[in-house]
Design a protein around this motif. Structure first.
Motif, PDB file in Angstrom:
ATOM      1  N   TRP A  35      46.244   8.277  -7.150  1.00 52.58           N
ATOM      2  CA  TRP A  35      46.523   7.577  -5.890  1.00 52.58           C
ATOM      3  C   TRP A  35      47.699   6.634  -6.105  1.00 52.58           C
ATOM      4  N   LEU A  36      48.813   6.918  -5.437  1.00 47.81           N
ATOM      5  CA  LEU A  36      49.949   6.008  -5.425  1.00 47.81           C
ATOM      6  C   LEU A  36      49.738   5.033  -4.278  1.00 47.81           C
ATOM      7  N   ASP A  37      49.411   3.819  -4.607  1.00 46.26           N
ATOM      8  CA  ASP A  37      49.081   2.809  -3.615  1.00 46.26           C
ATOM      9  C   ASP A  37      50.269   1.876  -3.415  1.00 46.26           C
ATOM     10  N   VAL A  38      50.628   1.643  -2.185  1.00 45.94           N
ATOM     11  CA  VAL A  38      51.720   0.720  -1.868  1.00 45.94           C
ATOM     12  C   VAL A  38      51.288  -0.212  -0.743  1.00 45.94           C
ATOM     13  N   THR A  39      51.962  -1.335  -0.649  1.00 51.55           N
ATOM     14  CA  THR A  39      51.678  -2.296   0.415  1.00 51.55           C
ATOM     15  C   THR A  39      52.402  -1.883   1.701  1.00 51.55           C
ATOM     16  N   ILE A  40      52.010  -2.472   2.788  1.00 47.38           N
ATOM     17  CA  ILE A  40      52.688  -2.236   4.066  1.00 47.38           C
ATOM     18  C   ILE A  40      54.155  -2.645   3.943  1.00 47.38           C
ATOM     19  N   GLU A  41      54.416  -3.759   3.286  1.00 41.68           N
ATOM     20  CA  GLU A  41      55.802  -4.219   3.100  1.00 41.68           C
ATOM     21  C   GLU A  41      56.628  -3.175   2.349  1.00 41.68           C
ATOM     22  N   GLN A  42      56.050  -2.612   1.303  1.00 42.74           N
ATOM     23  CA  GLN A  42      56.765  -1.583   0.544  1.00 42.74           C
ATOM     24  C   GLN A  42      57.016  -0.354   1.415  1.00 42.74           C
ATOM     25  N   GLN A  43      56.035   0.022   2.219  1.00 43.82           N
ATOM     26  CA  GLN A  43      56.226   1.169   3.106  1.00 43.82           C
ATOM     27  C   GLN A  43      57.348   0.902   4.098  1.00 43.82           C
ATOM     28  N   ALA A  82      44.225   4.911  -9.739  1.00 43.54           N
ATOM     29  CA  ALA A  82      45.063   4.269  -8.725  1.00 43.54           C
ATOM     30  C   ALA A  82      46.217   3.564  -9.423  1.00 43.54           C
ATOM     31  N   VAL A  83      47.420   3.788  -8.924  1.00 47.71           N
ATOM     32  CA  VAL A  83      48.603   3.138  -9.472  1.00 47.71           C
ATOM     33  C   VAL A  83      49.232   2.321  -8.357  1.00 47.71           C
ATOM     34  N   PRO A  84      49.181   0.985  -8.485  1.00 46.77           N
ATOM     35  CA  PRO A  84      49.789   0.147  -7.449  1.00 46.77           C
ATOM     36  C   PRO A  84      51.301   0.269  -7.466  1.00 46.77           C
ATOM     37  N   GLY A  85      51.878   0.215  -6.294  1.00 41.84           N
ATOM     38  CA  GLY A  85      53.329   0.300  -6.174  1.00 41.84           C
ATOM     39  C   GLY A  85      53.999  -0.921  -6.759  1.00 41.84           C
ATOM     40  N   ALA A  86      55.243  -0.756  -7.111  1.00 41.11           N
ATOM     41  CA  ALA A  86      56.047  -1.852  -7.641  1.00 41.11           C
ATOM     42  C   ALA A  86      57.471  -1.668  -7.126  1.00 41.11           C
ATOM     43  N   HIS A  87      58.212  -2.738  -7.125  1.00 37.83           N
ATOM     44  CA  HIS A  87      59.617  -2.643  -6.715  1.00 37.83           C
ATOM     45  C   HIS A  87      60.418  -2.161  -7.915  1.00 37.83           C
ATOM     46  N   GLU A  88      60.535  -0.839  -8.029  1.00 42.29           N
ATOM     47  CA  GLU A  88      61.217  -0.235  -9.159  1.00 42.29           C
ATOM     48  C   GLU A  88      61.790   1.103  -8.725  1.00 42.29           C
ATOM     49  N   ALA A  89      62.715   1.602  -9.508  1.00 42.92           N
ATOM     50  CA  ALA A  89      63.300   2.914  -9.242  1.00 42.92           C
ATOM     51  C   ALA A  89      62.251   3.990  -9.467  1.00 42.92           C
ATOM     52  N   CYS A  91      42.842  20.955 -15.054  1.00 37.14           N
ATOM     53  CA  CYS A  91      44.197  21.431 -15.339  1.00 37.14           C
ATOM     54  C   CYS A  91      45.149  21.093 -14.197  1.00 37.14           C
ATOM     55  N   ASN A  92      44.600  20.578 -13.096  1.00 37.12           N
ATOM     56  CA  ASN A  92      45.409  20.241 -11.927  1.00 37.12           C
ATOM     57  C   ASN A  92      45.570  18.742 -11.790  1.00 37.12           C
ATOM     58  N   LEU A  93      46.728  18.341 -11.264  1.00 34.71           N
ATOM     59  CA  LEU A  93      47.003  16.944 -10.962  1.00 34.71           C
ATOM     60  C   LEU A  93      47.390  16.872  -9.493  1.00 34.71           C
ATOM     61  N   PHE A  94      46.635  16.086  -8.724  1.00 30.68           N
ATOM     62  CA  PHE A  94      46.886  15.936  -7.293  1.00 30.68           C
ATOM     63  C   PHE A  94      47.340  14.505  -7.014  1.00 30.68           C
ATOM     64  N   VAL A  95      48.395  14.358  -6.215  1.00 30.55           N
ATOM     65  CA  VAL A  95      48.944  13.043  -5.892  1.00 30.55           C
ATOM     66  C   VAL A  95      48.686  12.755  -4.419  1.00 30.55           C
ATOM     67  N   ILE A  96      47.992  11.642  -4.180  1.00 27.23           N
ATOM     68  CA  ILE A  96      47.678  11.216  -2.821  1.00 27.23           C
ATOM     69  C   ILE A  96      48.245   9.822  -2.602  1.00 27.23           C
ATOM     70  N   GLY A  97      48.280   9.388  -1.351  1.00 25.04           N
ATOM     71  CA  GLY A  97      48.721   8.041  -1.046  1.00 25.04           C
ATOM     72  C   GLY A  97      49.331   7.977   0.336  1.00 25.04           C
ATOM     73  N   ALA A 124      47.187   0.231  10.848  1.00 23.68           N
ATOM     74  CA  ALA A 124      46.039   0.984  11.381  1.00 23.68           C
ATOM     75  C   ALA A 124      45.710   2.165  10.470  1.00 23.68           C
ATOM     76  N   MET A 125      46.736   2.860   9.978  1.00 23.35           N
ATOM     77  CA  MET A 125      46.501   3.982   9.069  1.00 23.35           C
ATOM     78  C   MET A 125      45.874   3.487   7.767  1.00 23.35           C
ATOM     79  N   ALA A 126      46.341   2.354   7.259  1.00 22.75           N
ATOM     80  CA  ALA A 126      45.815   1.821   5.996  1.00 22.75           C
ATOM     81  C   ALA A 126      44.335   1.472   6.110  1.00 22.75           C
ATOM     82  N   VAL A 127      43.923   0.952   7.250  1.00 20.27           N
ATOM     83  CA  VAL A 127      42.509   0.592   7.451  1.00 20.27           C
ATOM     84  C   VAL A 127      41.630   1.832   7.341  1.00 20.27           C
TER      85      VAL A 127
END
Length: 184
Positions: free
Chosen positions: A102-110, A150-157, A5-11, A134-137
């Motif tokens: 898991w909201l996954d994004v690239t270093i560039e997106q961050q 896992a949901v990869p990040g995208a360049h979107e609103a 019943c719970n949804l947890f968002v990490i990333g 270093a944190m990503a590793v």
């Protein structure tokens, strides 16, 4: 855990856990809890001040205690801090007590998303790229370990990203409504 019943968002930092999490909570009719905001509410100061006074170790103790408390609540959307996965007990609680997105994004997106952000203590200083890498590793494998989706990040609103998440979640999350009791 699926079903839950719970949804947890990490990333990682800058993935959009709070922004997307708020929209997901509204869509699914769940109360929204941002773990960093809970820490600030309990301490009466911002996260940067907690880091300054207690160091990262003190902050992580507070984070773990509140993650335990918040993840016990049935029927909640919890957006964690980026480093919450560092503690094995936190990873266990998240995996056992909810469906983990898991909201996954690239270093560039961050770097793009955090360009004007000066509030994050672990990003203070000049070389953000090196710190984020270093944190990503360290954290990337920990996110992967407990993620149900896992949901990869995208360049979107944020709205478009949230809608993309909802579409994927609806296909994978076996939601149980608040019929469960709080986890031990």
């Amino acid at each position: 855990m699926n079903p839950s019943c719970n949804l947890f968002v990490i990333g990682p930092t800058g993935a959009g856990k709070t922004s997307v999490g708020r929209r997901l909570a509204a869509h699914y009719g769940l109360p929204f809890v941002d773990l960093d905001q809970e820490i600030e509410r309990h301490c009466g100061v911002d996260v940067a001040t907690v880091f300054e006074i207690e160091g990262e170790a003190g902050f992580r103790l507070r984070e773990s205690a509140l993650l335990d408390e918040c993840s016990r609540r049935p029927g909640v959307l919890l957006a964690t801090g980026a480093g919450a996965v560092l503690a094995p007990s936190n990873r266990r609680r998240l995996a056992e007590r909810g469906y983990v997105l898991w909201l996954d994004v690239t270093i560039e997106q961050q770097l793009e998303r955090l360009a004007r952000d000066t509030r994050r203590p672990l990003l203070a200083g000049d070389d953000r790229r090196t710190r984020l890498e270093a944190m990503a590793v360290v954290r990337g494998p920990l996110y992967r370990e407990i993620a149900d989706l896992a949901v990869p990040g995208a360049h979107e609103a944020v709205t478009a990203g949230s809608e993309r998440c909802i579409d994927l979640i609806d296909r994978h999350w076996q939601r149980q409504h608040d019929t469960l009791t709080a986890a031990p």
